[in-house]
Design a protein around this motif. Structure first.
Motif, mmCIF file in Angstrom:
data_model
loop_
_atom_site.group_PDB
_atom_site.id
_atom_site.type_symbol
_atom_site.label_atom_id
_atom_site.label_comp_id
_atom_site.label_asym_id
_atom_site.label_seq_id
_atom_site.Cartn_x
_atom_site.Cartn_y
_atom_site.Cartn_z
ATOM 1 N N ILE A 53 0.787 -1.213 -0.029
ATOM 2 C CA ILE A 53 0.222 -0.138 -0.084
ATOM 3 C C ILE A 53 0.956 1.142 0.047
ATOM 4 C CG2 ILE A 53 -1.684 1.319 1.131
ATOM 5 C CD1 ILE A 53 -2.895 -1.252 2.358
ATOM 6 N N ILE A 54 0.502 2.165 -1.107
ATOM 7 C CA ILE A 54 1.333 3.587 -0.894
ATOM 8 C C ILE A 54 0.209 4.489 -0.261
ATOM 9 C CG2 ILE A 54 2.103 5.197 -2.499
ATOM 10 C CD1 ILE A 54 2.657 3.154 -4.628
ATOM 11 N N GLY A 55 0.939 5.112 0.839
ATOM 12 C CA GLY A 55 -0.219 5.976 1.647
ATOM 13 C C GLY A 55 0.137 7.343 1.715
ATOM 14 N N ALA A 81 -4.775 -7.443 -10.404
ATOM 15 C CA ALA A 81 -6.007 -7.400 -11.092
ATOM 16 C C ALA A 81 -6.395 -6.048 -11.112
ATOM 17 C CB ALA A 81 -7.311 -8.509 -10.603
ATOM 18 N N GLU A 82 -6.508 -5.392 -10.341
ATOM 19 C CA GLU A 82 -7.079 -4.020 -10.145
ATOM 20 C C GLU A 82 -6.374 -3.073 -9.179
ATOM 21 O OE1 GLU A 82 -10.992 -5.141 -10.009
ATOM 22 O OE2 GLU A 82 -10.832 -5.996 -8.032
ATOM 23 N N PHE A 83 -6.633 -1.646 -9.165
ATOM 24 C CA PHE A 83 -6.137 -0.846 -8.118
ATOM 25 C C PHE A 83 -7.172 -0.835 -6.981
ATOM 26 C CE2 PHE A 83 -4.050 1.253 -11.706
ATOM 27 C CZ PHE A 83 -2.683 1.531 -11.034
ATOM 28 N N SER A 84 -6.573 -0.923 -5.727
ATOM 29 C CA SER A 84 -7.333 -0.684 -4.773
ATOM 30 C C SER A 84 -7.148 0.777 -4.053
ATOM 31 C CB SER A 84 -6.925 -1.622 -3.528
ATOM 32 O OG SER A 84 -7.211 -2.952 -3.892
ATOM 33 N N LEU A 85 -8.286 1.579 -4.062
ATOM 34 C CA LEU A 85 -8.024 2.982 -3.793
ATOM 35 C C LEU A 85 -8.669 3.049 -2.462
ATOM 36 C CD1 LEU A 85 -9.530 4.743 -6.938
ATOM 37 C CD2 LEU A 85 -7.200 4.277 -6.368
ATOM 38 N N TYR A 86 -7.695 3.632 -1.203
ATOM 39 C CA TYR A 86 -8.248 3.781 -0.009
ATOM 40 C C TYR A 86 -8.518 5.310 0.059
ATOM 41 C CZ TYR A 86 -6.346 -0.739 0.229
ATOM 42 O OH TYR A 86 -5.867 -2.221 0.114
ATOM 43 N N VAL A 87 -9.505 5.939 -0.399
ATOM 44 C CA VAL A 87 -9.814 7.233 -0.418
ATOM 45 C C VAL A 87 -11.294 7.570 0.180
ATOM 46 C CG1 VAL A 87 -8.271 7.687 -2.424
ATOM 47 C CG2 VAL A 87 -10.634 7.185 -2.886
ATOM 48 N N TYR A 88 -11.815 6.624 0.555
ATOM 49 C CA TYR A 88 -13.340 6.722 0.562
ATOM 50 C C TYR A 88 -13.784 6.832 2.362
ATOM 51 C CZ TYR A 88 -18.292 6.328 0.148
ATOM 52 O OH TYR A 88 -19.636 6.493 0.240
ATOM 53 N N SER A 89 -14.257 8.115 2.662
ATOM 54 C CA SER A 89 -14.736 8.128 3.997
ATOM 55 C C SER A 89 -16.335 8.057 3.722
ATOM 56 C CB SER A 89 -14.320 9.333 4.708
ATOM 57 O OG SER A 89 -13.053 9.319 5.027
ATOM 58 N N PRO A 90 -17.162 7.549 4.753
ATOM 59 C CA PRO A 90 -18.589 7.642 4.782
ATOM 60 C C PRO A 90 -19.342 8.768 4.856
ATOM 61 C CG PRO A 90 -17.727 6.808 6.668
ATOM 62 C CD PRO A 90 -16.486 6.901 6.042
ATOM 63 N N THR A 91 -19.223 9.676 3.914
ATOM 64 C CA THR A 91 -19.948 11.100 4.011
ATOM 65 C C THR A 91 -20.882 11.026 3.087
ATOM 66 O OG1 THR A 91 -18.364 12.286 2.540
ATOM 67 C CG2 THR A 91 -17.869 12.124 4.834
ATOM 68 N N LYS A 92 -21.926 11.935 3.234
ATOM 69 C CA LYS A 92 -23.038 12.222 2.028
ATOM 70 C C LYS A 92 -22.338 12.671 0.869
ATOM 71 C CE LYS A 92 -26.877 11.209 4.163
ATOM 72 N NZ LYS A 92 -27.568 9.895 3.963
ATOM 73 N N GLU A 93 -21.528 13.478 0.950
ATOM 74 C CA GLU A 93 -20.889 14.093 -0.308
ATOM 75 C C GLU A 93 -20.227 13.063 -1.243
ATOM 76 O OE1 GLU A 93 -17.382 17.374 -1.747
ATOM 77 O OE2 GLU A 93 -17.706 17.019 0.538
ATOM 78 N N ASN A 94 -19.403 12.151 -0.363
ATOM 79 C CA ASN A 94 -18.772 11.148 -0.982
ATOM 80 C C ASN A 94 -19.786 9.931 -1.599
ATOM 81 O OD1 ASN A 94 -16.093 11.786 -0.921
ATOM 82 N ND2 ASN A 94 -15.563 10.345 0.972
ATOM 83 N N ALA A 109 -13.776 -1.315 2.547
ATOM 84 C CA ALA A 109 -12.526 -0.365 2.886
ATOM 85 C C ALA A 109 -12.016 0.165 1.842
ATOM 86 C CB ALA A 109 -11.824 -0.795 3.937
ATOM 87 N N CYS A 110 -12.383 -0.162 0.581
ATOM 88 C CA CYS A 110 -11.840 0.766 -0.601
ATOM 89 C C CYS A 110 -12.464 0.474 -1.775
ATOM 90 C CB CYS A 110 -10.476 -0.177 -1.022
ATOM 91 S SG CYS A 110 -10.598 -1.902 -1.252
ATOM 92 N N ILE A 111 -12.083 1.091 -2.747
ATOM 93 C CA ILE A 111 -12.810 1.165 -4.097
ATOM 94 C C ILE A 111 -11.885 0.531 -5.124
ATOM 95 C CG2 ILE A 111 -13.460 2.750 -6.202
ATOM 96 C CD1 ILE A 111 -14.150 4.833 -4.036
#
Length: 146
Positions: A53-55, A81-94, A109-111
């Motif tokens: 993971i690159i953080g 197979a694909e990228f795992s993006l750790y960028v998401y927080s549980p907000t209405k905007e997201n 926990a990821c996209i």
């Protein structure tokens, strides 16, 4: 009750990791672009977290169970197979932003995305910035020490 996390910041060089782990030219190019974008958006240099993971930046979390630890504010992993993006927080905007994000799958926990061309980079930026704001508000965050 601090338990040892499996994923901690390491001293491994990020570019060495990309060059040794990522096998396709497209995924390397996308990885380098994500590094540039997430560095700009977060204000932090990339660091390796665990083996893959690159953080960017970090925050401290503590759950009601007593489990606590540190995690990157933003991050990604260029898995085979694909990228795992750790960028998401549980907000209405997201939640709203996901509607215009492009081709992706949502994990717990990821996209997951196949390549950057499948998503809207402007939406990714908004999602990353919203997640940093969420972490600043809800956790002890490296973003406060800037």
């Amino acid at each position: 009750m601090t338990t040892k996390n499996k994923t901690n910041e390491t001293e491994v060089d990020v570019i060495d990791f990309i060059n040794s782990f990522v096998v396709t030219d497209q995924k390397k190019a996308d990885s380098l672009q994500l590094i540039a974008l997430m560095s700009e958006w977060s204000g932090f240099e990339p660091k390796m977290w665990g083996p893959t993971i690159i953080g960017f930046g970090s925050y401290h979390y503590k759950y009601a169970s007593g489990h606590e630890g540190d995690a990157p504010m933003l991050g990604f992993s260029p898995r085979k197979a694909e990228f795992s993006l750790y960028v998401y927080s549980p907000t209405k905007e997201n939640e709203h932003l996901l509607e215009g994000f492009g081709k992706f799958k949502m994990g717990k926990a990821c996209i997951y995305i196949k390549k950057l061309a499948d998503i809207d980079i402007d939406v990714l930026e908004k999602m990353c910035r919203a997640s940093i704001a969420y972490l600043e508000e809800h956790h002890e965050c490296a973003c406060r020490q800037k």
